[in-house]
Motif scaffolding. Structure first.
Motif, PDB file in Angstrom:
ATOM      1  N   VAL A   1     -59.829  50.348  96.373  1.00 54.68           N
ATOM      2  CA  VAL A   1     -58.485  50.271  95.813  1.00 54.68           C
ATOM      3  C   VAL A   1     -58.444  49.308  94.625  1.00 54.68           C
ATOM      4  O   VAL A   1     -57.837  49.597  93.590  1.00 54.68           O
ATOM      5  CB  VAL A   1     -57.469  49.844  96.893  1.00 54.68           C
ATOM      6  N   GLU A   2     -59.123  48.167  94.756  1.00 49.27           N
ATOM      7  CA  GLU A   2     -59.154  47.197  93.654  1.00 49.27           C
ATOM      8  C   GLU A   2     -59.828  47.795  92.425  1.00 49.27           C
ATOM      9  O   GLU A   2     -59.354  47.625  91.293  1.00 49.27           O
ATOM     10  CB  GLU A   2     -59.892  45.933  94.103  1.00 49.27           C
TER      11      GLU A   2
ATOM     12  N   LEU B   1     -60.040  50.938  91.694  1.00 52.84           N
ATOM     13  CA  LEU B   1     -59.136  51.975  91.200  1.00 52.84           C
ATOM     14  C   LEU B   1     -58.058  51.361  90.308  1.00 52.84           C
ATOM     15  O   LEU B   1     -57.814  51.842  89.197  1.00 52.84           O
ATOM     16  CB  LEU B   1     -58.498  52.685  92.397  1.00 52.84           C
ATOM     17  N   ARG B   2     -57.435  50.295  90.773  1.00 55.54           N
ATOM     18  CA  ARG B   2     -56.363  49.658  90.003  1.00 55.54           C
ATOM     19  C   ARG B   2     -56.915  48.955  88.761  1.00 55.54           C
ATOM     20  O   ARG B   2     -56.281  48.969  87.699  1.00 55.54           O
ATOM     21  CB  ARG B   2     -55.583  48.679  90.875  1.00 55.54           C
ATOM     22  N   ASP B   3     -58.110  48.351  88.878  1.00 57.13           N
ATOM     23  CA  ASP B   3     -58.722  47.681  87.729  1.00 57.13           C
ATOM     24  C   ASP B   3     -59.077  48.670  86.622  1.00 57.13           C
ATOM     25  O   ASP B   3     -59.145  48.306  85.447  1.00 57.13           O
ATOM     26  CB  ASP B   3     -59.980  46.918  88.151  1.00 57.13           C
TER      27      ASP B   3
ATOM     28  N   THR C   1     -52.530  53.963  87.745  1.00 54.60           N
ATOM     29  CA  THR C   1     -51.277  53.444  88.307  1.00 54.60           C
ATOM     30  C   THR C   1     -50.583  54.457  89.213  1.00 54.60           C
ATOM     31  O   THR C   1     -49.468  54.235  89.661  1.00 54.60           O
ATOM     32  CB  THR C   1     -50.304  53.040  87.184  1.00 54.60           C
TER      33      THR C   1
ATOM     34  N   THR D   1     -53.920  47.533 100.945  1.00 53.90           N
ATOM     35  CA  THR D   1     -53.074  47.908  99.825  1.00 53.90           C
ATOM     36  C   THR D   1     -52.870  46.767  98.853  1.00 53.90           C
ATOM     37  O   THR D   1     -52.938  45.605  99.206  1.00 53.90           O
ATOM     38  CB  THR D   1     -51.693  48.396 100.326  1.00 53.90           C
TER      39      THR D   1
ATOM     40  N   ALA E   1     -50.627  47.600  95.822  1.00 51.06           N
ATOM     41  CA  ALA E   1     -49.567  48.010  94.907  1.00 51.06           C
ATOM     42  C   ALA E   1     -48.547  48.822  95.680  1.00 51.06           C
ATOM     43  O   ALA E   1     -48.815  49.308  96.777  1.00 51.06           O
ATOM     44  CB  ALA E   1     -50.149  48.835  93.743  1.00 51.06           C
TER      45      ALA E   1
ATOM     46  N   ASP F   1     -47.466  51.748  95.252  1.00 52.17           N
ATOM     47  CA  ASP F   1     -47.796  53.154  95.457  1.00 52.17           C
ATOM     48  C   ASP F   1     -49.013  53.358  96.346  1.00 52.17           C
ATOM     49  O   ASP F   1     -49.461  54.476  96.525  1.00 52.17           O
ATOM     50  CB  ASP F   1     -48.032  53.854  94.106  1.00 52.17           C
ATOM     51  N   ASP F   2     -49.589  52.272  96.897  1.00 54.70           N
ATOM     52  CA  ASP F   2     -50.684  52.404  97.848  1.00 54.70           C
ATOM     53  C   ASP F   2     -50.083  52.630  99.223  1.00 54.70           C
ATOM     54  O   ASP F   2     -49.279  51.824  99.692  1.00 54.70           O
ATOM     55  CB  ASP F   2     -51.546  51.143  97.875  1.00 54.70           C
TER      56      ASP F   2
END
Length: 201
Positions: A42-43, A45-47, A51, A63, A65, A67-68
């Motif tokens: 997840v990290e 993905l967000r990095d 979004t 999670t 964010a 939207d997670d």
């Protein structure tokens, strides 16, 4: 690798193994066994700048964010598909559609009749109900589908929730104008008469 991106296209969702940054309209499913692996995925993905929504199977605590979305294991296929379809439907929430005499504005949770300058405020469930029916493009949607995708109920639940909400919604929107009767009940379910569909009921 059990990280997949679902990309919207004309026929629905197309699943692909995630090997690079997902497309902007993708929904990502993270299905990894270890909490640390899920958190890293997840990290990463967000990095990467993504979004969009991420559904994390068994991902409580992973999670980072709004939207997670963690989905507890064991994962029921019906529940997962309902979550995916809900995102698909919500992706159309900025689109204004004509429903009978009203302009349906999902983002503002209302129906607006420009001719009479009337505004009808919708509840969140009414908005979701109309949004899901509108996404069917004039096709009939059965009661079980609505229970699963709008209310999140499982199949076989004995409830009059759909009928009750349909009745209340009709009380709000129907007038003496026949055009306001665009919410149609059929033997197999409910459908909307859309301006673009040209269907009558």
């Amino acid at each position: 690798m059990l990280v997949r991106a679902l990309n919207q296209h004309a026929g629905g969702w197309r699943a692909v193994t995630l090997g690079e940054a997902p497309e902007l309209d993708a929904l990502v499913i993270v299905d990894l066994d270890q909490p640390a692996e899920r958190r890293r995925a997840v990290e990463t993905l967000r990095d990467s700048g993504f979004t969009g929504p991420a559904v994390i199977l068994g991902g409580h605590g992973a999670t980072g964010a709004l939207d997670d979305e963690p989905v507890a294991r064991p994962v029921r296929l019906g529940a997962l598909l309902a979550r995916i379809e809900a995102h698909w439907t919500e992706s159309d929430s900025s689109e204004i559609r004509q429903l009978g005499p009203y302009a349906f504005v999902p983002a503002e949770q209302l129906l607006r009749d420009a001719k009479s300058d009337t505004v009808i405020r919708l509840t969140e469930l009414e908005r979701k109900l109309l949004l899901y029916l509108a996404a069917a493009n004039g096709a009939s949607v059965d009661r079980e589908q609505l229970l699963a995708h709008v209310w999140g109920y499982t199949a076989g639940v004995d409830t009059h929730t759909v009928e009750t909400h349909i009745w209340r919604l009709r009380q709000k929107i129907e007038t003496d104008d026949p055009a306001s009767r665009f919410l149609v009940t059929e033997a197999e379910g409910y459908r909307l008469l859309l301006a673009s569909s040209g269907q009558a009921g």
